[in-house]
Design a protein around this motif. Structure first.
Motif, PDB file in Angstrom:
ATOM      1  N   THR A 286      31.358  76.357  26.256  1.00  0.00           N
ATOM      2  CA  THR A 286      31.113  75.091  25.569  1.00  0.00           C
ATOM      3  C   THR A 286      30.981  75.233  24.051  1.00  0.00           C
ATOM      4  O   THR A 286      31.274  74.306  23.322  1.00  0.00           O
ATOM      5  CB  THR A 286      29.838  74.408  26.088  1.00  0.00           C
ATOM      6  OG1 THR A 286      28.732  75.287  25.891  1.00  0.00           O
ATOM      7  CG2 THR A 286      29.975  74.082  27.562  1.00  0.00           C
TER       8      THR A 286
ATOM      9  N   SER B 273      39.347  65.275  28.815  1.00  0.00           N
ATOM     10  CA  SER B 273      39.227  64.515  27.574  1.00  0.00           C
ATOM     11  C   SER B 273      39.342  65.479  26.406  1.00  0.00           C
ATOM     12  O   SER B 273      39.317  66.693  26.571  1.00  0.00           O
ATOM     13  CB  SER B 273      37.896  63.751  27.524  1.00  0.00           C
ATOM     14  OG  SER B 273      36.807  64.657  27.515  1.00  0.00           O
TER      15      SER B 273
ATOM     16  N   SER C  62      36.948  70.012  33.950  1.00  0.00           N
ATOM     17  CA  SER C  62      36.176  70.489  35.099  1.00  0.00           C
ATOM     18  C   SER C  62      37.100  70.723  36.274  1.00  0.00           C
ATOM     19  O   SER C  62      38.115  70.048  36.433  1.00  0.00           O
ATOM     20  CB  SER C  62      35.091  69.470  35.484  1.00  0.00           C
ATOM     21  OG  SER C  62      34.125  69.322  34.458  1.00  0.00           O
TER      22      SER C  62
ATOM     23  N   GLN D 289      37.324  68.908  27.126  1.00  0.00           N
ATOM     24  CA  GLN D 289      36.487  68.855  28.322  1.00  0.00           C
ATOM     25  C   GLN D 289      37.397  69.011  29.538  1.00  0.00           C
ATOM     26  O   GLN D 289      38.424  68.343  29.655  1.00  0.00           O
ATOM     27  CB  GLN D 289      35.773  67.498  28.410  1.00  0.00           C
ATOM     28  CG  GLN D 289      35.111  67.029  27.133  1.00  0.00           C
ATOM     29  CD  GLN D 289      33.652  67.412  27.052  1.00  0.00           C
ATOM     30  OE1 GLN D 289      33.071  67.889  28.029  1.00  0.00           O
ATOM     31  NE2 GLN D 289      33.047  67.211  25.891  1.00  0.00           N
TER      32      GLN D 289
ATOM     33  N   ASP E 230      37.126  69.080  20.961  1.00  0.00           N
ATOM     34  CA  ASP E 230      36.266  68.429  21.954  1.00  0.00           C
ATOM     35  C   ASP E 230      36.906  68.431  23.342  1.00  0.00           C
ATOM     36  O   ASP E 230      36.949  67.421  24.032  1.00  0.00           O
ATOM     37  CB  ASP E 230      35.939  66.999  21.518  1.00  0.00           C
ATOM     38  CG  ASP E 230      34.760  66.415  22.294  1.00  0.00           C
ATOM     39  OD1 ASP E 230      33.933  67.211  22.792  1.00  0.00           O
ATOM     40  OD2 ASP E 230      34.682  65.180  22.423  1.00  0.00           O
TER      41      ASP E 230
ATOM     42  N   ARG F  49      33.576  72.447  27.936  1.00  0.00           N
ATOM     43  CA  ARG F  49      32.703  71.322  27.607  1.00  0.00           C
ATOM     44  C   ARG F  49      32.562  71.241  26.091  1.00  0.00           C
ATOM     45  O   ARG F  49      31.643  71.775  25.499  1.00  0.00           O
ATOM     46  CB  ARG F  49      31.324  71.489  28.260  1.00  0.00           C
ATOM     47  CG  ARG F  49      31.363  71.321  29.783  1.00  0.00           C
ATOM     48  CD  ARG F  49      29.972  71.403  30.392  1.00  0.00           C
ATOM     49  NE  ARG F  49      29.391  72.730  30.257  1.00  0.00           N
ATOM     50  CZ  ARG F  49      28.158  73.046  30.652  1.00  0.00           C
ATOM     51  NH1 ARG F  49      27.367  72.121  31.149  1.00  0.00           N
ATOM     52  NH2 ARG F  49      27.708  74.272  30.524  1.00  0.00           N
ATOM     53  N   GLY F  50      33.553  70.617  25.477  1.00  0.00           N
ATOM     54  CA  GLY F  50      33.505  70.443  24.030  1.00  0.00           C
ATOM     55  C   GLY F  50      34.118  71.581  23.254  1.00  0.00           C
ATOM     56  O   GLY F  50      33.864  71.724  22.059  1.00  0.00           O
TER      57      GLY F  50
ATOM     58  N   PRO G 231      32.183  72.590  35.519  1.00  0.00           N
ATOM     59  CA  PRO G 231      32.774  72.471  34.182  1.00  0.00           C
ATOM     60  C   PRO G 231      33.313  73.806  33.690  1.00  0.00           C
ATOM     61  O   PRO G 231      32.650  74.835  33.815  1.00  0.00           O
ATOM     62  CB  PRO G 231      31.606  71.993  33.316  1.00  0.00           C
ATOM     63  CG  PRO G 231      30.389  72.510  34.014  1.00  0.00           C
ATOM     64  CD  PRO G 231      30.712  72.507  35.478  1.00  0.00           C
TER      65      PRO G 231
END
Length: 226
Positions: A219, A59, A14, A12, A10, A22-23, A19
């Motif tokens: 992503t 994250s 940017s 993340q 997951d 993203r995941g 971004p």
């Protein structure tokens, strides 16, 4: 089933409002070669940098063995990259002022190995990769293929658990690229190292055990197992 040697989940990240991840997620087992594929700008190199602890994600988590890289200090991550990880980049990034032998020995010396012992191990790898004859030359005086073999020797000399290779054949012709990939995958399997390989070339990815393709703006991941 045992836990993977290295995994990210997951993730993340940017750059300003843009971004990059993203995941995204990826796992690699000891001794496994995984190719990360995608179009230019898809976030392949960003994912590699996050997995190697060079850049922290906004994250998500990155776990290497029993350690969470996202919870380590800058110094702890730097030490991990010196002692446990090896790196091969598109243009080698050898230090131009040092000889090939000194370049390969450098990671060992930074880790505290005495110069004589470090250069002895460096010569063993240069011999293994067929370029012992240019050990006393500087990077500017050797061919691109020889330089990339030297970069590979530098990545492997400290016996890393994971080798991160970012477009390692991008600056080489097809013959040189095939040679470097053959050497990289053989050396990794001989030493038991895992390899995370970033490439946009199918012929390079064909050397991997498994492909991971970044899609939809880096992503979503779909995997192809050989």
């Amino acid at each position: 089933m045992s836990e993977p040697l290295l995994s990210g989940a997951d993730l993340q990240l940017s750059f300003g409002p843009t971004p990059a991840l993203r995941g995204a997620g990826l796992s690699v087992e000891a001794g496994e070669v995984v190719a990360v594929m995608g179009s230019s700008g898809s976030g392949k190199s960003t994912l590699l940098h996050v997995l190697a602890g060079i850049r922290l994600p906004d994250s998500g988590r990155v776990r290497y063995r029993d350690r969470e890289l996202t919870e380590l200090s800058d110094d702890e991550r730097s030490e991990l990259r010196r002692s446990e990880f090896g790196f091969v980049f598109q243009f080698g990034q050898l230090v131009p002022e040092l000889t090939v032998r000194e370049n390969v020995a450098l990671p060992l010396q930074l880790g505290g190995t005495k110069r004589r012992e470090a250069e002895k191990k460096a010569m063993a790898w240069l011999d293994e990769l067929g370029i012992a004859g240019v050990a006393a030359s500087r990077p500017g005086d050797i061919s691109g293929g020889q330089g990339q073999r030297a970069a590979l020797a530098r990545a492997l000399v400290a016996e890393p658990a994971v080798v991160f290779a970012d477009e390692p054949t991008g600056a080489l012709d097809s013959v040189g690229g095939e040679q470097v990939m053959g050497l990289l995958t053989r050396a990794a399997r001989d030493t038991g190292a895992a390899v995370v390989l970033v490439t946009h070339e199918a012929r390079v990815a064909a050397y991997a055990d498994r492909e991971v393709v970044l899609r939809d703006g880096a992503t979503k991941l779909s995997e192809v197992t050989r």
